[in-house]
Design an enzyme around this catalytic site. Structure first.
Site, PDB file in Angstrom:
ATOM      1  N   CYS A  78       0.821  -1.206   0.000  1.00 55.37           N
ATOM      2  CA  CYS A  78       0.000   0.000   0.000  1.00 55.37           C
ATOM      3  C   CYS A  78       0.858   1.260   0.000  1.00 55.37           C
ATOM      4  O   CYS A  78       1.948   1.276   0.572  1.00 55.37           O
ATOM      5  CB  CYS A  78      -0.879   0.032   1.235  1.00 55.37           C
ATOM      6  SG  CYS A  78      -1.918  -1.410   1.415  1.00 55.37           S
ATOM      7  N   ARG A  90       5.316  -0.310  -6.026  1.00 59.79           N
ATOM      8  CA  ARG A  90       5.263  -1.066  -4.766  1.00 59.79           C
ATOM      9  C   ARG A  90       4.255  -2.212  -4.852  1.00 59.79           C
ATOM     10  O   ARG A  90       4.271  -3.102  -4.018  1.00 59.79           O
ATOM     11  CB  ARG A  90       4.865  -0.139  -3.609  1.00 59.79           C
ATOM     12  CG  ARG A  90       5.905   0.919  -3.305  1.00 59.79           C
ATOM     13  CD  ARG A  90       5.356   1.963  -2.347  1.00 59.79           C
ATOM     14  NE  ARG A  90       5.183   1.443  -1.010  1.00 59.79           N
ATOM     15  CZ  ARG A  90       6.051   1.595  -0.022  1.00 59.79           C
ATOM     16  NH1 ARG A  90       7.164   2.238  -0.225  1.00 59.79           N
ATOM     17  NH2 ARG A  90       5.812   1.096   1.172  1.00 59.79           N
ATOM     18  N   TRP A 122      -3.075  -2.714  -1.452  1.00 56.07           N
ATOM     19  CA  TRP A 122      -2.687  -4.096  -1.724  1.00 56.07           C
ATOM     20  C   TRP A 122      -3.480  -4.922  -0.708  1.00 56.07           C
ATOM     21  O   TRP A 122      -3.232  -4.851   0.489  1.00 56.07           O
ATOM     22  CB  TRP A 122      -1.182  -4.257  -1.522  1.00 56.07           C
ATOM     23  CG  TRP A 122      -0.601  -5.538  -2.018  1.00 56.07           C
ATOM     24  CD1 TRP A 122      -0.208  -5.825  -3.298  1.00 56.07           C
ATOM     25  CD2 TRP A 122      -0.313  -6.711  -1.242  1.00 56.07           C
ATOM     26  NE1 TRP A 122       0.301  -7.094  -3.361  1.00 56.07           N
ATOM     27  CE2 TRP A 122       0.250  -7.667  -2.131  1.00 56.07           C
ATOM     28  CE3 TRP A 122      -0.478  -7.058   0.099  1.00 56.07           C
ATOM     29  CZ2 TRP A 122       0.638  -8.934  -1.717  1.00 56.07           C
ATOM     30  CZ3 TRP A 122      -0.090  -8.317   0.512  1.00 56.07           C
ATOM     31  CH2 TRP A 122       0.462  -9.242  -0.392  1.00 56.07           C
ATOM     32  N   ASN A 164      -1.914   2.358   5.757  1.00 54.77           N
ATOM     33  CA  ASN A 164      -1.054   1.220   5.411  1.00 54.77           C
ATOM     34  C   ASN A 164      -0.828   0.415   6.687  1.00 54.77           C
ATOM     35  O   ASN A 164      -0.665   0.997   7.760  1.00 54.77           O
ATOM     36  CB  ASN A 164       0.326   1.684   4.938  1.00 54.77           C
ATOM     37  CG  ASN A 164       0.279   2.332   3.580  1.00 54.77           C
ATOM     38  OD1 ASN A 164      -0.770   2.365   2.944  1.00 54.77           O
ATOM     39  ND2 ASN A 164       1.408   2.853   3.142  1.00 54.77           N
ATOM     40  N   GLY A 165      -0.750  -0.904   6.570  1.00 57.22           N
ATOM     41  CA  GLY A 165      -0.499  -1.729   7.759  1.00 57.22           C
ATOM     42  C   GLY A 165      -1.708  -2.603   8.052  1.00 57.22           C
ATOM     43  O   GLY A 165      -2.605  -2.751   7.222  1.00 57.22           O
ATOM     44  N   GLU A 178      17.805 -18.238  -6.800  1.00 58.18           N
ATOM     45  CA  GLU A 178      17.456 -16.874  -7.214  1.00 58.18           C
ATOM     46  C   GLU A 178      16.939 -16.865  -8.657  1.00 58.18           C
ATOM     47  O   GLU A 178      15.967 -16.163  -8.969  1.00 58.18           O
ATOM     48  CB  GLU A 178      18.685 -15.966  -7.036  1.00 58.18           C
ATOM     49  CG  GLU A 178      18.540 -14.541  -7.500  1.00 58.18           C
ATOM     50  CD  GLU A 178      17.417 -13.753  -6.824  1.00 58.18           C
ATOM     51  OE1 GLU A 178      16.820 -14.244  -5.848  1.00 58.18           O
ATOM     52  OE2 GLU A 178      17.119 -12.657  -7.314  1.00 58.18           O
ATOM     53  N   LYS A 223      13.239 -15.557  -9.747  1.00 60.75           N
ATOM     54  CA  LYS A 223      13.016 -14.517 -10.773  1.00 60.75           C
ATOM     55  C   LYS A 223      12.038 -15.014 -11.823  1.00 60.75           C
ATOM     56  O   LYS A 223      11.126 -14.306 -12.218  1.00 60.75           O
ATOM     57  CB  LYS A 223      14.328 -14.113 -11.469  1.00 60.75           C
ATOM     58  CG  LYS A 223      15.319 -13.331 -10.666  1.00 60.75           C
ATOM     59  CD  LYS A 223      14.967 -11.881 -10.428  1.00 60.75           C
ATOM     60  CE  LYS A 223      14.193 -11.716  -9.147  1.00 60.75           C
ATOM     61  NZ  LYS A 223      14.893 -11.522  -7.941  1.00 60.75           N
ATOM     62  N   GLU A 232       8.453 -15.282 -10.392  1.00 60.12           N
ATOM     63  CA  GLU A 232       7.864 -13.978 -10.066  1.00 60.12           C
ATOM     64  C   GLU A 232       7.291 -13.257 -11.270  1.00 60.12           C
ATOM     65  O   GLU A 232       6.197 -12.706 -11.204  1.00 60.12           O
ATOM     66  CB  GLU A 232       8.948 -13.045  -9.498  1.00 60.12           C
ATOM     67  CG  GLU A 232       9.157 -13.101  -8.026  1.00 60.12           C
ATOM     68  CD  GLU A 232      10.073 -11.986  -7.575  1.00 60.12           C
ATOM     69  OE1 GLU A 232      11.246 -11.965  -8.005  1.00 60.12           O
ATOM     70  OE2 GLU A 232       9.623 -11.132  -6.792  1.00 60.12           O
ATOM     71  N   HIS A 274      17.711 -37.753  -5.537  1.00 62.41           N
ATOM     72  CA  HIS A 274      16.958 -38.042  -4.315  1.00 62.41           C
ATOM     73  C   HIS A 274      15.485 -37.662  -4.459  1.00 62.41           C
ATOM     74  O   HIS A 274      14.769 -37.574  -3.465  1.00 62.41           O
ATOM     75  CB  HIS A 274      17.586 -37.323  -3.125  1.00 62.41           C
ATOM     76  CG  HIS A 274      18.999 -37.755  -2.866  1.00 62.41           C
ATOM     77  ND1 HIS A 274      19.320 -39.008  -2.392  1.00 62.41           N
ATOM     78  CD2 HIS A 274      20.172 -37.126  -3.074  1.00 62.41           C
ATOM     79  CE1 HIS A 274      20.633 -39.120  -2.301  1.00 62.41           C
ATOM     80  NE2 HIS A 274      21.172 -37.991  -2.716  1.00 62.41           N
ATOM     81  N   LYS A 292       6.410  -4.504  -3.957  1.00 60.81           N
ATOM     82  CA  LYS A 292       7.846  -4.226  -3.868  1.00 60.81           C
ATOM     83  C   LYS A 292       8.309  -4.217  -2.410  1.00 60.81           C
ATOM     84  O   LYS A 292       9.288  -4.852  -2.061  1.00 60.81           O
ATOM     85  CB  LYS A 292       8.151  -2.886  -4.535  1.00 60.81           C
ATOM     86  CG  LYS A 292       9.637  -2.509  -4.537  1.00 60.81           C
ATOM     87  CD  LYS A 292      10.419  -3.478  -5.383  1.00 60.81           C
ATOM     88  CE  LYS A 292      11.907  -3.206  -5.361  1.00 60.81           C
ATOM     89  NZ  LYS A 292      12.673  -4.344  -5.907  1.00 60.81           N
TER      90      LYS A 292
HETATM   91  C1  AGP Z   1      12.609 -10.236  -5.000  1.00 62.13           C
HETATM   92  O1  AGP Z   1      12.587 -10.314  -6.380  1.00 62.13           O
HETATM   93  C2  AGP Z   1      11.332 -10.164  -4.351  1.00 62.13           C
HETATM   94  N1  AGP Z   1      10.468  -9.203  -4.878  1.00 62.13           N
HETATM   95  C3  AGP Z   1      11.273 -10.373  -2.860  1.00 62.13           C
HETATM   96  O2  AGP Z   1      11.599 -11.699  -2.642  1.00 62.13           O
HETATM   97  C4  AGP Z   1      12.150  -9.471  -1.955  1.00 62.13           C
HETATM   98  O3  AGP Z   1      13.492  -9.780  -2.137  1.00 62.13           O
HETATM   99  C5  AGP Z   1      11.729  -9.696  -0.491  1.00 62.13           C
HETATM  100  O4  AGP Z   1      10.399  -9.280  -0.344  1.00 62.13           O
HETATM  101  C6  AGP Z   1      12.609  -8.981   0.493  1.00 62.13           C
HETATM  102  O5  AGP Z   1      12.573  -7.594   0.299  1.00 62.13           O
HETATM  103  P1  AGP Z   1      13.660  -6.660   0.946  1.00 62.13           P
HETATM  104  O6  AGP Z   1      14.982  -7.020   0.372  1.00 62.13           O
HETATM  105  O7  AGP Z   1      13.220  -5.272   0.577  1.00 62.13           O
HETATM  106  O8  AGP Z   1      13.615  -6.882   2.425  1.00 62.13           O
END
Ligand code: AGP
Length: 608
Positions: free
Chosen positions: A2, A27, A72, A97-98, A481, A485, A488, A504, A603
């Site tokens: 948010c 975000r 959000w 927000n929150g 990673e 990616k 996501e 395994h 974000k």
């Molecule tokens: C990464 O591509 C993600 N969007 C997500 O996993 C992110 O790394 C995670 O939410 C942690 O965020 P931060 O590094 O701002 O704490």
């Protein structure tokens, strides 16, 4: 997640609010709205689509006081009725927000008191609470302060009243909020980037602060209700640095910014002939001398950076290292070691789980803490004794790229500092590492030159539903990673395994429809990895191998090789990350997804 923008000005604030919301889009959100005071009435607009739709329906709406929000969803589905701002009896408007944890109890009580709820959100209770105090004759600020005493949870809140066209009040606890200071106009926002077109003078609010804002000025009251001052800072984030420029997406821009981001992050360390602990803070040398191990806490991509660092820290510095997912650690009954250095990794510095994990560690008696973070003024940075700021610049794409590689740089520097302090680094080795670090931006640039080939390769993935990523040793987290990616932004289901783990279980998944992507550095585990790749090929799996020079992995039917330009020794994970970022990006392009704002993701994950 948010986002909040608010303004009190002599001009029409609607364009300021809308541009602010657009700047917060990165975000992540699912609906947006704004409210202004015009002629002693609240005029509210809400939309479940993009901010662009809100812009369309806002033609003709004007006001000199207003608040706006991107939502959000947490409580209640994404819908217009759940979008903020929420109103109470057309008198009070609130953005939030929150999460308000005790909203059900409050909702019951307020319903019994005659308030009608028109949304499923936790936020609406705030509007009615403020209303109940305000109509009893209290000033708006006091009505908010009293309401806050009844709230359990986390919040950044902005409030206006229809009959008070000159006043905006706001509060923060657990969610970021800042003031933007203008001339004859003032603002609030959850993120400085929202305000850059109107001001770069900001005041970061502290936990528990409540503020009264008019066109002429503002008064801050701390958690105890005492009037207080907070420093006015000039934000270093430039308006240009959050512009897209000639790139198609922020993610692409940010992938390409990595050589510069790494170079900037290395600046403080590599300008001298040796690496000094002081780059982690004035007290770093003394603290590091007292610690006997590391506990790294992070989420998502930042967690993967921690996993890579564990290999470096244990092998080079001989320091025992544990890496934990923050959201698990905060609720786990762990055995604390007060001599462990708690390292929190975060791009945003606002991730709720990472903040809570740090607080939990402190509550268990941990006294040494270090934040490695990309946002200088963030909450996390303010909560640790030591800090290292990565200098990646603002990262807008939800999929983290340059923040990850610069975190790795910071963690490698930490490894060298600890190794040196423990007499595990000869002067000669230190110079070799420094040399490799100085060369890293150029090496990164060479990997980026693979882009056209990877773009072509991506065409083969667009029709796939699953993918398997393999790595070994310190490249296993890079496989993780790469898989993160891909899932996501392309929504392809992707898993990552240490290659030795294939037989395994996951080998059962391998057939001609399962692309297997392998990170193949020319290191001590290469021959083991090659055996694992044979296992895949023997089951008809299609292999895509990102291989260093001289690995002697042959291109053949069903085996596609991408040749990495050079081998970077310990820094190899940083180079091997880049083609996987590019692969995910181009597969997403093929699939036509919203690359920078993938569905369901945010974000900054500022709620639990
Ligand atoms: C990464 O591509 C993600 N969007 C997500 O996993 C992110 O790394 C995670 O939410 C942690 O965020 P931060 O590094 O701002 O704490």
């Amino acid at each position: 997640m948010c986002g909040i923008v608010g303004a009190v000005a002599q001009r029409n604030v609607v364009p300021v609010l809308l541009e602010g919301l657009q700047r917060l889009e990165y975000r992540g959100y699912d609906s947006a709205g704004l409210v202004v005071v015009d002629d002693a009435k609240l005029k509210r607009l809400r939309s479940t689509g993009r901010v662009a739709e809100l812009i369309q329906i806002s033609a003709g709406t004007e006001g000199r006081l207003g608040i706006a929000h991107t939502r959000w969803a947490t409580h209640g589905i994404p819908s217009e009725r759940n979008a903020h701002p929420h109103l109470s009896k057309d008198l009070i408007a609130v953005v939030h927000n929150g999460i308000i944890e005790n909203y059900e109890t409050l909702r019951g009580r307020l319903t019994r008191a005659g308030y009608e709820f028109t949304s499923d959100t936790d936020t609406e209770v705030i509007a009615h609470l403020v209303h109940s105090h305000y109509v009893s004759g209290m000033p708006l600020l006091r009505a908010l302060q009293l309401s806050l005493t009844e709230l359990v949870g986390a919040y950044a809140i902005g409030v206006i009243a229809a009959d008070n066209p000159d006043l905006l009040v706001c509060a923060r606890r657990g969610s970021p909020l800042l003031l933007g200071i203008g001339i004859g106009e003032n603002f609030i926002a959850s993120d400085v980037s929202a305000l850059l077109p109107v001001t770069n003078k900001v005041v970061y609010l502290e936990e528990g602060d409540v503020v009264e804002i008019s066109r002429q000025g503002y008064q801050i009251y701390n958690a105890a209700g005492v009037e207080t001052t907070r420093p006015v800072q000039v934000s270093e984030i430039s308006n240009e640095s959050v512009q897209l420029g000639n790139y198609r997406h922020y993610m692409q821009k940010e992938i390409h910014e990595q050589p510069e981001a790494i170079s900037n992050t290395l600046e403080s360390a590599c300008n001298s002939q040796s690496i000094m602990p002081g780059i982690f803070g004035a007290e770093a040398e003394a603290s590091f001398a007292n610690v006997d191990s590391l506990l790294i806490l992070a989420c998502g991509t930042s967690y993967h950076a921690g996993l890579v660092a564990r290999y470096w820290l244990e092998e080079i510095a001989g320091v025992q290292c544990t890496v934990e997912i923050a959201s698990e650690y905060r609720y786990r009954a762990s055995v604390p070691n007060p001599r462990a250095l708690v390292v929190v990794l975060s791009q945003s510095g606002e991730t709720a789980d990472t903040q809570a994990a740090l607080s939990h560690a402190k509550s268990l008696g941990h006294i040494y803490s270090l934040a490695i973070c990309n946002v200088p003024e963030s909450a996390l940075v303010r909560q640790t004794k030591l800090r290292f700021l990565t200098r990646a610049g603002p990262e807008i794409g939800v999929a983290s790229t340059k923040a990850f590689t610069t975190q790795l740089v910071a963690l490698f520097l930490l490894t060298l500092v600890l190794a040196k302090q423990r007499n595990r680094l000869t002067a000669e080795c230190e110079q070799q590492h420094l040399h490799a670090l100085r060369h890293l931006p150029a090496a990164t640039q060479k990997v980026l030159d693979l882009e056209p080939k990877i773009e072509k390769l991506a065409e083969r993935f667009a029709s796939k539903h699953h993918a398997l990523f393999l790595g070994r040793g310190l490249h296993y987290p890079i496989a993780l990673e790469g898989a993160l990616k891909l899932k996501e932004i392309s929504y392809i289901h992707a898993e990552a395994y240490p290659a030795g783990e294939l037989k395994h279980g996951p080998l059962a998944l391998v057939d001609k429809d399962m692309p297997v992507i392998s990170v193949a550095p020319n290191d001590a585990l290469l021959e083991k990895l090659k055996s694992n790749l044979h296992e895949v090929r023997a089951r008809g799996g299609e292999l895509y191998v990102f291989a260093d020079a001289n690995t002697h992995i042959q291109e053949e039917d069903g085996v596609h090789i991408m040749h990495m330009p050079e081998h970077a020794g310990y820094l190899s994970p940083i180079l091997h990350t880049i083609p996987l970022q590019l692969l995910a990006y181009y597969v997403a392009l093929q699939k036509g997804t919203d690359v920078d704002k993938p569905r369901n993701l945010a974000k900054s994950v500022t709620v639990e």
